[in-house]
Design a protein around this motif. Structure first.
Motif, PDB file in Angstrom:
ATOM      1  N   ASP A  93       0.842  -1.188   0.000  1.00  0.00           N
ATOM      2  CA  ASP A  93       0.000   0.000   0.000  1.00  0.00           C
ATOM      3  C   ASP A  93       0.883   1.245   0.000  1.00  0.00           C
ATOM      4  O   ASP A  93       1.614   1.511   0.955  1.00  0.00           O
ATOM      5  CB  ASP A  93      -0.895  -0.016   1.233  1.00  0.00           C
ATOM      6  CG  ASP A  93      -1.888   1.139   1.239  1.00  0.00           C
ATOM      7  OD1 ASP A  93      -1.434   2.295   1.388  1.00  0.00           O
ATOM      8  OD2 ASP A  93      -3.092   0.882   1.101  1.00  0.00           O
ATOM      9  N   LEU A  94       0.817   2.029  -1.077  1.00  0.00           N
ATOM     10  CA  LEU A  94       1.705   3.184  -1.214  1.00  0.00           C
ATOM     11  C   LEU A  94       1.421   4.266  -0.188  1.00  0.00           C
ATOM     12  O   LEU A  94       2.337   4.963   0.272  1.00  0.00           O
ATOM     13  CB  LEU A  94       1.607   3.760  -2.629  1.00  0.00           C
ATOM     14  CG  LEU A  94       2.408   3.016  -3.709  1.00  0.00           C
ATOM     15  CD1 LEU A  94       2.129   3.616  -5.075  1.00  0.00           C
ATOM     16  CD2 LEU A  94       3.897   3.057  -3.397  1.00  0.00           C
ATOM     17  N   GLU A  95       0.154   4.429   0.188  1.00  0.00           N
ATOM     18  CA  GLU A  95      -0.159   5.430   1.204  1.00  0.00           C
ATOM     19  C   GLU A  95       0.486   5.066   2.531  1.00  0.00           C
ATOM     20  O   GLU A  95       1.019   5.925   3.242  1.00  0.00           O
ATOM     21  CB  GLU A  95      -1.675   5.576   1.358  1.00  0.00           C
ATOM     22  CG  GLU A  95      -2.352   6.263   0.182  1.00  0.00           C
ATOM     23  CD  GLU A  95      -1.789   7.651  -0.066  1.00  0.00           C
ATOM     24  OE1 GLU A  95      -1.522   8.380   0.911  1.00  0.00           O
ATOM     25  OE2 GLU A  95      -1.603   8.018  -1.250  1.00  0.00           O
ATOM     26  N   ALA A  96       0.441   3.775   2.859  1.00  0.00           N
ATOM     27  CA  ALA A  96       1.092   3.322   4.080  1.00  0.00           C
ATOM     28  C   ALA A  96       2.608   3.480   3.989  1.00  0.00           C
ATOM     29  O   ALA A  96       3.281   3.802   4.973  1.00  0.00           O
ATOM     30  CB  ALA A  96       0.727   1.867   4.365  1.00  0.00           C
ATOM     31  N   VAL A  97       3.152   3.259   2.803  1.00  0.00           N
ATOM     32  CA  VAL A  97       4.586   3.450   2.590  1.00  0.00           C
ATOM     33  C   VAL A  97       4.958   4.908   2.825  1.00  0.00           C
ATOM     34  O   VAL A  97       5.949   5.212   3.506  1.00  0.00           O
ATOM     35  CB  VAL A  97       4.999   3.003   1.173  1.00  0.00           C
ATOM     36  CG1 VAL A  97       6.426   3.454   0.870  1.00  0.00           C
ATOM     37  CG2 VAL A  97       4.891   1.499   1.028  1.00  0.00           C
ATOM     38  N   ARG A  98       4.163   5.817   2.278  1.00  0.00           N
ATOM     39  CA  ARG A  98       4.448   7.248   2.465  1.00  0.00           C
ATOM     40  C   ARG A  98       4.367   7.638   3.933  1.00  0.00           C
ATOM     41  O   ARG A  98       5.178   8.440   4.421  1.00  0.00           O
ATOM     42  CB  ARG A  98       3.473   8.064   1.623  1.00  0.00           C
ATOM     43  CG  ARG A  98       3.653   7.858   0.117  1.00  0.00           C
ATOM     44  CD  ARG A  98       2.756   8.778  -0.686  1.00  0.00           C
ATOM     45  NE  ARG A  98       2.853   8.487  -2.108  1.00  0.00           N
ATOM     46  CZ  ARG A  98       1.898   7.863  -2.807  1.00  0.00           C
ATOM     47  NH1 ARG A  98       0.782   7.493  -2.217  1.00  0.00           N
ATOM     48  NH2 ARG A  98       2.073   7.628  -4.092  1.00  0.00           N
ATOM     49  N   ALA A  99       3.402   7.068   4.633  1.00  0.00           N
ATOM     50  CA  ALA A  99       3.291   7.351   6.060  1.00  0.00           C
ATOM     51  C   ALA A  99       4.509   6.820   6.812  1.00  0.00           C
ATOM     52  O   ALA A  99       5.026   7.472   7.737  1.00  0.00           O
ATOM     53  CB  ALA A  99       2.012   6.729   6.619  1.00  0.00           C
ATOM     54  N   GLY A 100       4.980   5.654   6.406  1.00  0.00           N
ATOM     55  CA  GLY A 100       6.177   5.094   7.030  1.00  0.00           C
ATOM     56  C   GLY A 100       7.405   5.942   6.781  1.00  0.00           C
ATOM     57  O   GLY A 100       8.249   6.116   7.665  1.00  0.00           O
ATOM     58  N   LEU A 101       7.510   6.501   5.592  1.00  0.00           N
ATOM     59  CA  LEU A 101       8.636   7.380   5.283  1.00  0.00           C
ATOM     60  C   LEU A 101       8.563   8.661   6.106  1.00  0.00           C
ATOM     61  O   LEU A 101       9.584   9.149   6.611  1.00  0.00           O
ATOM     62  CB  LEU A 101       8.655   7.720   3.791  1.00  0.00           C
ATOM     63  CG  LEU A 101       8.962   6.565   2.825  1.00  0.00           C
ATOM     64  CD1 LEU A 101       8.865   7.049   1.386  1.00  0.00           C
ATOM     65  CD2 LEU A 101      10.328   5.971   3.102  1.00  0.00           C
ATOM     66  N   ASP A 102       7.365   9.206   6.259  1.00  0.00           N
ATOM     67  CA  ASP A 102       7.212  10.421   7.065  1.00  0.00           C
ATOM     68  C   ASP A 102       7.633  10.179   8.510  1.00  0.00           C
ATOM     69  O   ASP A 102       8.224  11.058   9.159  1.00  0.00           O
ATOM     70  CB  ASP A 102       5.758  10.898   7.019  1.00  0.00           C
ATOM     71  CG  ASP A 102       5.371  11.456   5.650  1.00  0.00           C
ATOM     72  OD1 ASP A 102       6.285  11.820   4.890  1.00  0.00           O
ATOM     73  OD2 ASP A 102       4.161  11.511   5.361  1.00  0.00           O
ATOM     74  N   ALA A 103       7.350   8.975   9.003  1.00  0.00           N
ATOM     75  CA  ALA A 103       7.680   8.653  10.393  1.00  0.00           C
ATOM     76  C   ALA A 103       9.190   8.561  10.631  1.00  0.00           C
ATOM     77  O   ALA A 103       9.643   8.665  11.772  1.00  0.00           O
ATOM     78  CB  ALA A 103       7.002   7.345  10.794  1.00  0.00           C
ATOM     79  N   LEU A 104       9.956   8.382   9.562  1.00  0.00           N
ATOM     80  CA  LEU A 104      11.410   8.285   9.713  1.00  0.00           C
ATOM     81  C   LEU A 104      12.051   9.634  10.020  1.00  0.00           C
ATOM     82  O   LEU A 104      13.188   9.691  10.479  1.00  0.00           O
ATOM     83  CB  LEU A 104      12.039   7.707   8.438  1.00  0.00           C
ATOM     84  CG  LEU A 104      11.685   6.263   8.084  1.00  0.00           C
ATOM     85  CD1 LEU A 104      12.349   5.882   6.765  1.00  0.00           C
ATOM     86  CD2 LEU A 104      12.088   5.292   9.188  1.00  0.00           C
ATOM     87  N   GLY A 105      11.354  10.696   9.741  1.00  0.00           N
ATOM     88  CA  GLY A 105      11.922  12.025   9.967  1.00  0.00           C
ATOM     89  C   GLY A 105      12.728  12.511   8.781  1.00  0.00           C
ATOM     90  O   GLY A 105      12.756  11.899   7.707  1.00  0.00           O
TER      91      GLY A 105
END
Length: 493
Positions: free
Chosen positions: A229-241
């Motif tokens: 899921d690309l939206e979940a991927v983007r959220a995961g990237l945002d969480a990395l800082g």
């Protein structure tokens, strides 16, 4: 304008990029007799030496260590096998073996494809999985690939027990034995925008290299269609800082690059994850690379040489007695363990055509052939070549004997001749390295296509020719050698 002498610099403590061993702090060479010895040495602060390129660069950039433990002679670390339903890859396995090994290619072809994109031919023939991982450098390639594959790292404690962890865990002061990779799954790896960022996407995990101080891993949410899921991927990237903001790229640019590469890799994984992006399969499907199939173990120059250091006896040494074959003749000398092979060749053997260029194992000016394979002599310690066959460009001028047909010097002579006939050089500084790399290629590939030639010569930087004349010279040399029957493959198993 009068220019006075430059001020004296203490090369042993300056931390400057060196042009010889003099810029490296002295260290002792500790030869382990067993895995336990190696584990104890690393736990006590010694640096593990697998392929050795990273060790050389760290020392050259001003770091220091009291001792170095070479791992190449420990057979357990050179293993590629099936263990408990997983693919085991030993710490001293070279990148070149992973890309060409029959077991890897049959059970995890995606790993072979990803490893084929790493570095250049000299890096792949000398660099190892363990050296890559134990360096703890987020810019190196093994960590993101293995993290995306869900691999487990195996470290050996001084008491003989094993410690298992994920790739993302930073384990320092412990000996890496190897890694276990699940047999199921596939990874797509894109390193095309290094050193800004690299991205690997697997079935359950995605990993980012270069962009943070550590390799970052995010867990993927996979839908019923098997696509992340690309939206979940983007959220995961945002969480990395925020990623790094340095001379290579701004944080904002890196964030954009990571997002683009991640989406590209997720899409490629959904469509066909059996190969990395933008690379063709150019490796023969033999049990191991054909040029090493007759050797045991099936490792490559740095690995084999480490077994031969001064007879491989245990103990400490700050200098070594070297015996090798240089351009077909025995050569013996004594050198500090911190001396690079290029220094030995140029100053002790007096062979000045081996150049010093970038001093970073990148440009190829220092290329020599060790047991027939291109080797960065600027980042290879002299003791790594003990017992090996070493060829420099001067070997092309040796008088051929009746048995010369098909031998490496004969190939070198023909390549040198075609370079001259086709004007495949200008200033000439890089030419010895180009000729040696091309000679090794033709000695191991009877009729390489242009893609393969370009792949090998990509490891040699030439600022003058534009490469087309060089490629045409290699093609002409191959044709001439084939017409005379002077090309042959070593037997494969």
């Amino acid at each position: 304008m009068t220019v006075g002498p430059e001020p004296a610099v203490d090369a042993s403590t300056s931390g400057l990029i060196s042009r010889s061993h003099l810029g490296i702090e002295p260290f002792a060479l500790v030869r382990p007799a067993s895995l336990a010895d190696a584990a104890a040495g690393v736990a006590d602060g010694a640096w593990a030496h697998a392929g050795g390129i990273d060790v050389a660069q760290r020392l050259r950039h001003g770091e220091s260590t009291e001792s170095v433990v070479p791992l190449g002679g420990l057979e357990a670390l050179t293993e590629i096998s099936l263990r408990d339903g997983a693919l085991f890859i030993g710490a001293a396995v070279t990148h070149a073996r992973i890309e060409s090994n029959a077991l890897v290619r049959s059970r995890r072809p995606d790993l072979a494809a990803a490893w084929r994109t790493i570095g250049n031919v000299r890096i792949r023939t000398a660099g190892t999985v363990g050296g890559n991982l134990m360096a703890l450098d987020a810019g190196y390639d093994a960590a993101p690939i293995l993290a995306a594959a869900g691999a487990e790292l195996i470290f050996l404690e001084p008491d003989g027990s094993e410690q298992r962890c994920s790739v993302a865990d930073r384990v320092e002061g412990r000996l890496l034995v190897g890694c276990e990779v699940p047999l199921e799954g596939r990874v797509v790896y894109d390193r095309s925008l290094k050193p800004v960022a690299s991205v690997a996407v697997g079935d359950r995990y995605a990993a980012i290299g270069c962009a943070y101080s550590d390799v970052k891993v995010i867990e993927l949410e996979v839908g019923t269609n098997g696509v992340a899921d690309l939206e979940a991927v983007r959220a995961g990237l945002d969480a990395l800082g925020e990623p790094l903001d340095d001379a290579n790229a701004s944080s904002r640019y890196r964030s954009r690059v990571i997002a683009v590469l991640m989406e590209r890799c997720v899409q490629a994984h959904a469509e066909d994850g059996s190969a990395s992006l933008g690379y063709e399969d150019r490796v023969p499907s033999s049990a191991d690379a054909p040029w090493r199939a007759s050797a045991a173990p099936a490792g490559l120059p740095g690995q084999v040489a480490s077994q031969r250091v001064d007879g491989g006896s245990a103990g400490d040494a700050d200098s070594v007695n070297l015996q090798l074959h240089l351009n077909g003749e025995p050569f013996a000398t004594t050198a500090p363990v911190s001396e690079m092979l290029v220094e030995t060749i140029r100053t002790r053997a007096g062979l000045g055509a081996t150049r010093v260029g970038c001093d970073q194992a990148v440009c190829g000016a220092c290329t020599v052939l060790v047991d027939g394979l291109p080797t960065a002599s600027c980042s290879t310690f002299a003791w790594q070549a003990a017992g090996c066959e070493v060829h420099t460009i001067e070997a092309a001028n040796n008088s051929p004997g009746p048995e010369a047909a098909g031998r490496l010097p004969a190939v070198m002579r023909e390549v040198q001749r075609t370079f001259a006939d086709t004007s495949a050089f200008q200033c000439g500084y890089c030419t010895p390295g180009l000729i040696l790399t091309a000679s090794s290629l033709l000695a191991h590939h009877q009729e390489p296509d242009r893609g393969t030639i370009a792949d090998w010569l990509d490891s040699n930087v030439c600022r003058c020719t534009g490469y087309l004349m060089v490629i045409e010279a290699v093609e002409a040399a191959g044709a001439a050698l084939r017409s005379r029957g002077d090309l042959h493959r070593e037997p494969s198993t």
